[in-house]
Design a protein around this motif. Structure first.
Motif, PDB file in Angstrom:
ATOM      1  N   ALA A 287       0.822  -1.210   0.000  1.00 18.47           N
ATOM      2  CA  ALA A 287       0.000   0.000   0.000  1.00 18.47           C
ATOM      3  C   ALA A 287       0.855   1.259   0.000  1.00 18.47           C
ATOM      4  N   ALA A 288       1.994   1.191   0.666  1.00 18.64           N
ATOM      5  CA  ALA A 288       2.874   2.358   0.712  1.00 18.64           C
ATOM      6  C   ALA A 288       3.250   2.788  -0.705  1.00 18.64           C
ATOM      7  N   HIS A 289       3.478   1.811  -1.551  1.00 14.60           N
ATOM      8  CA  HIS A 289       3.850   2.113  -2.927  1.00 14.60           C
ATOM      9  C   HIS A 289       2.644   2.568  -3.744  1.00 14.60           C
TER      10      HIS A 289
ATOM     11  N   ASP B 109      -6.105  -2.535  -7.227  1.00 11.49           N
ATOM     12  CA  ASP B 109      -6.491  -3.925  -7.464  1.00 11.49           C
ATOM     13  C   ASP B 109      -7.406  -4.021  -8.685  1.00 11.49           C
ATOM     14  N   VAL B 110      -8.327  -3.081  -8.783  1.00  7.01           N
ATOM     15  CA  VAL B 110      -9.248  -3.070  -9.924  1.00  7.01           C
ATOM     16  C   VAL B 110      -8.493  -2.789 -11.216  1.00  7.01           C
ATOM     17  N   ILE B 111      -7.642  -1.796 -11.214  1.00  5.99           N
ATOM     18  CA  ILE B 111      -6.846  -1.467 -12.404  1.00  5.99           C
ATOM     19  C   ILE B 111      -6.013  -2.681 -12.824  1.00  5.99           C
ATOM     20  N   ALA B 112      -5.381  -3.306 -11.846  1.00  8.60           N
ATOM     21  CA  ALA B 112      -4.509  -4.437 -12.140  1.00  8.60           C
ATOM     22  C   ALA B 112      -5.310  -5.608 -12.698  1.00  8.60           C
ATOM     23  N   THR B 113      -6.523  -5.758 -12.211  1.00 17.39           N
ATOM     24  CA  THR B 113      -7.354  -6.871 -12.664  1.00 17.39           C
ATOM     25  C   THR B 113      -7.893  -6.623 -14.070  1.00 17.39           C
TER      26      THR B 113
ATOM     27  N   VAL C  44       2.407   1.689 -14.304  1.00 17.96           N
ATOM     28  CA  VAL C  44       2.628   1.420 -12.886  1.00 17.96           C
ATOM     29  C   VAL C  44       2.614  -0.060 -12.516  1.00 17.96           C
ATOM     30  N   PHE C  45       1.947  -0.882 -13.316  1.00 22.60           N
ATOM     31  CA  PHE C  45       1.859  -2.280 -12.913  1.00 22.60           C
ATOM     32  C   PHE C  45       3.235  -2.961 -12.882  1.00 22.60           C
TER      33      PHE C  45
ATOM     34  N   ILE D 246       5.155  -4.517  -9.614  1.00 16.77           N
ATOM     35  CA  ILE D 246       5.679  -5.882  -9.562  1.00 16.77           C
ATOM     36  C   ILE D 246       7.151  -5.864  -9.157  1.00 16.77           C
ATOM     37  N   ASP D 247       7.895  -4.948  -9.747  1.00 17.25           N
ATOM     38  CA  ASP D 247       9.310  -4.852  -9.386  1.00 17.25           C
ATOM     39  C   ASP D 247       9.479  -4.506  -7.916  1.00 17.25           C
ATOM     40  N   TYR D 248       8.629  -3.588  -7.483  1.00 19.57           N
ATOM     41  CA  TYR D 248       8.695  -3.180  -6.075  1.00 19.57           C
ATOM     42  C   TYR D 248       8.429  -4.371  -5.159  1.00 19.57           C
TER      43      TYR D 248
END
Lengths: 146, 146
Positions: free
Chosen positions: A29-31, A43-47, A110-111, A115-117
């Motif tokens: 969440a911090a990121h 979560d919605v964007i990623a989905t 950003v996705f 993931i890298d983060y």
DNA sequence: TATTGTTATACTCTATAACTATA
DNA sequence: TATAGTTATAGAGTATAACAATA
């Protein structure tokens, strides 16, 4: 669920589960918040990323967000111009949630970064071990929902 | 964190972690709410049970609830007559959160019942396995906070 | 009648930061 | 100055139930 006793080993497991999830959540969440999104919005964007969109019902299932809450989240993402509702052919009761071009751009930007983060927490190359961890968690989940 | 790819096994692990925690939460919360408590309120009651009370700072640590949120939760539990604030000798900056007699009675009544309820998800007698699951989760948590 | 999603109500929790009182 | 807790702000998620439109 606080005191770990030798008498109740499963309590220790549940406490660890809560703490592990909490640690992961806080880390993630911090990121996500730096991107101006809430965890649920991310979560919605990623989905929705790399899909043609999906019915809100399916989106709710995948994100574990209930339909009433999802309405509000989609509303806010529409206000930000990241998601739109589309009426699918054949069933006018429902909507597809679809990323707008701006939403797709954000996803593409950003996705992978997220993931890298997340990946930074898994520096060591423990491949087979991860599969074992995954199975363990799968089994734990099954206890509560199957 | 939705799509599981063979390329990113750690993503599969994180998805399982989220789903396992969600399944447990839903399972536990369904029972807790029947008692007229929110999960966070139950967590506080359970943490204060069998103690002489503790400073809000310590309670916040144990429950993973931030201090600002905890103020509101304690307020509501005070309204219900389950918890009271007590000024400890020697440091008037702080409060101890202490169960009232009604709070202790509730704890004695519902905590063991909740443990039993949770335990139903662990019917088989897999003792050593649980210890392994606990260690796995402990390791996973460590990746995000150490 | 059943399903999809919205709306309404009323709370509860969250993060963040400024603030008060005490140490 | 540092610490414990409160307050303020603003937003987000929750449960529940009633509702409209469509199937």
């Amino acid at each position: 669920m606080q005191e770990t006793t030798a008498k109740e080993p499963f309590l220790a497991v549940l406490r660890e589960l809560a703490q592990a999830y909490h640690a992961f959540s806080a880390y993630s969440a911090a990121h996500v918040r730096q991107l101006g999104l809430t965890p649920a919005q991310f979560d919605v964007i990623a989905t929705l990323g790399n899909t043609q969109g999906m019915p809100l019902s399916q989106l709710a299932q995948k994100t574990l967000i209930t339909k009433g809450t999802l309405t509000g989240i989609i509303d806010r993402l529409e206000e930000k111009g990241l998601v739109r509702r589309e009426v699918p052919v054949g069933d006018r009761r429902s909507f597809l949630a679809v990323l707008t071009p701006a939403g797709e751009a954000l996803f593409a930007q950003v996705f992978p970064a997220h993931i890298d983060y997340l990946k930074r927490a898994f520096t060591e190359g423990d491949e087979g071990e991860l599969e074992q961890v995954r199975r363990t968690l799968r089994g734990l989940r099954g206890r509560f929902q199957d």
